[in-house]
Design a protein around this motif. Structure first.
Motif, PDB file in Angstrom:
ATOM      1  N   MET A 107       0.821  -1.193   0.000  1.00  0.00           N
ATOM      2  CA  MET A 107       0.000   0.000   0.000  1.00  0.00           C
ATOM      3  C   MET A 107       0.869   1.262   0.000  1.00  0.00           C
ATOM      4  SD  MET A 107      -3.053   1.049   0.035  1.00  0.00           S
ATOM      5  CE  MET A 107      -4.061   2.389   0.476  1.00  0.00           C
ATOM      6  N   LEU A 108       1.899   1.261   0.839  1.00  0.00           N
ATOM      7  CA  LEU A 108       2.793   2.409   0.911  1.00  0.00           C
ATOM      8  C   LEU A 108       3.522   2.622  -0.409  1.00  0.00           C
ATOM      9  CD1 LEU A 108       3.980   4.635   2.668  1.00  0.00           C
ATOM     10  CD2 LEU A 108       5.721   3.038   3.391  1.00  0.00           C
ATOM     11  N   LYS A 109       3.871   1.514  -1.087  1.00  0.00           N
ATOM     12  CA  LYS A 109       4.553   1.608  -2.372  1.00  0.00           C
ATOM     13  C   LYS A 109       3.670   2.278  -3.412  1.00  0.00           C
ATOM     14  CE  LYS A 109       8.110  -1.569  -3.629  1.00  0.00           C
ATOM     15  NZ  LYS A 109       8.482  -2.902  -4.025  1.00  0.00           N
ATOM     16  N   HIS A 110       2.381   1.935  -3.408  1.00  0.00           N
ATOM     17  CA  HIS A 110       1.441   2.518  -4.363  1.00  0.00           C
ATOM     18  C   HIS A 110       1.239   4.006  -4.091  1.00  0.00           C
ATOM     19  CE1 HIS A 110       0.440  -1.299  -6.138  1.00  0.00           C
ATOM     20  NE2 HIS A 110       0.200  -1.807  -4.927  1.00  0.00           N
ATOM     21  N   ARG A 111       1.175   4.362  -2.819  1.00  0.00           N
ATOM     22  CA  ARG A 111       1.003   5.776  -2.451  1.00  0.00           C
ATOM     23  C   ARG A 111       2.227   6.584  -2.865  1.00  0.00           C
ATOM     24  NH1 ARG A 111      -0.903   6.999   3.484  1.00  0.00           N
ATOM     25  NH2 ARG A 111      -2.799   6.122   2.626  1.00  0.00           N
ATOM     26  N   ALA A 125       4.335   5.815  -5.305  1.00  0.00           N
ATOM     27  CA  ALA A 125       4.341   5.878  -6.772  1.00  0.00           C
ATOM     28  C   ALA A 125       3.351   6.923  -7.272  1.00  0.00           C
ATOM     29  CB  ALA A 125       4.019   4.512  -7.360  1.00  0.00           C
ATOM     30  N   LEU A 126       2.181   7.004  -6.639  1.00  0.00           N
ATOM     31  CA  LEU A 126       1.192   8.012  -7.014  1.00  0.00           C
ATOM     32  C   LEU A 126       1.704   9.418  -6.728  1.00  0.00           C
ATOM     33  CD1 LEU A 126      -1.664   8.493  -8.089  1.00  0.00           C
ATOM     34  CD2 LEU A 126      -2.459   8.385  -5.723  1.00  0.00           C
ATOM     35  N   ALA A 127       2.389   9.586  -5.611  1.00  0.00           N
ATOM     36  CA  ALA A 127       2.951  10.895  -5.268  1.00  0.00           C
ATOM     37  C   ALA A 127       4.004  11.312  -6.295  1.00  0.00           C
ATOM     38  CB  ALA A 127       3.552  10.862  -3.871  1.00  0.00           C
ATOM     39  N   LEU A 184       5.625  14.555 -10.986  1.00  0.00           N
ATOM     40  CA  LEU A 184       6.098  14.662 -12.367  1.00  0.00           C
ATOM     41  C   LEU A 184       5.086  15.381 -13.252  1.00  0.00           C
ATOM     42  CD1 LEU A 184       7.776  11.179 -12.878  1.00  0.00           C
ATOM     43  CD2 LEU A 184       8.904  13.401 -12.653  1.00  0.00           C
ATOM     44  N   ALA A 185       3.795  15.135 -13.037  1.00  0.00           N
ATOM     45  CA  ALA A 185       2.762  15.827 -13.804  1.00  0.00           C
ATOM     46  C   ALA A 185       2.775  17.322 -13.488  1.00  0.00           C
ATOM     47  CB  ALA A 185       1.397  15.230 -13.505  1.00  0.00           C
ATOM     48  N   CYS A 186       3.004  17.676 -12.229  1.00  0.00           N
ATOM     49  CA  CYS A 186       3.075  19.093 -11.847  1.00  0.00           C
ATOM     50  C   CYS A 186       4.294  19.765 -12.469  1.00  0.00           C
ATOM     51  CB  CYS A 186       3.097  19.240 -10.332  1.00  0.00           C
ATOM     52  SG  CYS A 186       1.511  18.900  -9.574  1.00  0.00           S
ATOM     53  N   ILE A 187       5.421  19.084 -12.459  1.00  0.00           N
ATOM     54  CA  ILE A 187       6.628  19.626 -13.091  1.00  0.00           C
ATOM     55  C   ILE A 187       6.394  19.808 -14.584  1.00  0.00           C
ATOM     56  CG2 ILE A 187       9.023  19.097 -13.686  1.00  0.00           C
ATOM     57  CD1 ILE A 187       9.212  17.741 -10.897  1.00  0.00           C
ATOM     58  N   ALA A 188       5.744  18.826 -15.204  1.00  0.00           N
ATOM     59  CA  ALA A 188       5.433  18.937 -16.631  1.00  0.00           C
ATOM     60  C   ALA A 188       4.520  20.128 -16.890  1.00  0.00           C
ATOM     61  CB  ALA A 188       4.787  17.648 -17.131  1.00  0.00           C
ATOM     62  N   GLY A 189       3.550  20.369 -16.010  1.00  0.00           N
ATOM     63  CA  GLY A 189       2.670  21.526 -16.155  1.00  0.00           C
ATOM     64  C   GLY A 189       3.420  22.836 -16.073  1.00  0.00           C
TER      65      GLY A 189
END
Length: 122
Positions: A1-5, A7-9, A14-19
């Motif tokens: 669960m922690l790994k998925h959280r 990875a989502l973070a 990365l999406a914010c940096i791309a924006g």
């Protein structure tokens, strides 16, 4: 669960940096509105949530979302008031304020960690 959280973070970061990159370098892409909106909504909110450690997660998330909206509206109002409207400057300002709040978070956590270590030594 922690790994998925985690990875989502990272994916969100990365999406914010791309924006930010898309806005600052005026790159045309179909994802432009989504990425820039994501950056403008997530960065200030995440920075505020980071400052609210040891709080109720739902309360911190609510305060972060409200702070993000308030910061963006105040920035837009100031830019309009001073007749200095610039989307690039707005994105840069949000990035600088988010970075400043991140530095405050690191300094605050470093100070509390030193205090905890001093208390353990006694």
């Amino acid at each position: 669960m922690l790994k998925h959280r985690r990875a989502l973070a990272w994916l969100l970061a990365l999406a914010c940096i791309a924006g930010a990159v898309v806005a600052l370098f005026d790159i045309e892409t179909p994802l432009r509105p989504f990425l820039i909106s994501l950056f403008l909504l997530v960065v200030p909110g995440a920075a505020v949530v980071g400052l609210l450690r040891d709080r109720d997660p739902l309360a911190a998330l609510s305060v972060g979302a409200a702070a993000s909206l308030v910061l963006n509206v105040l920035l837009a109002q100031a830019m309009l008031l001073f007749n200095a409207w610039s989307p690039r400057a707005g994105v840069a300002t949000v990035a600088v304020l988010g970075g400043f709040m991140y530095v405050l978070r690191v300094l605050y956590r470093g100070k509390s960690m030193q205090t905890e270590q001093g208390a353990r030594a006694r």
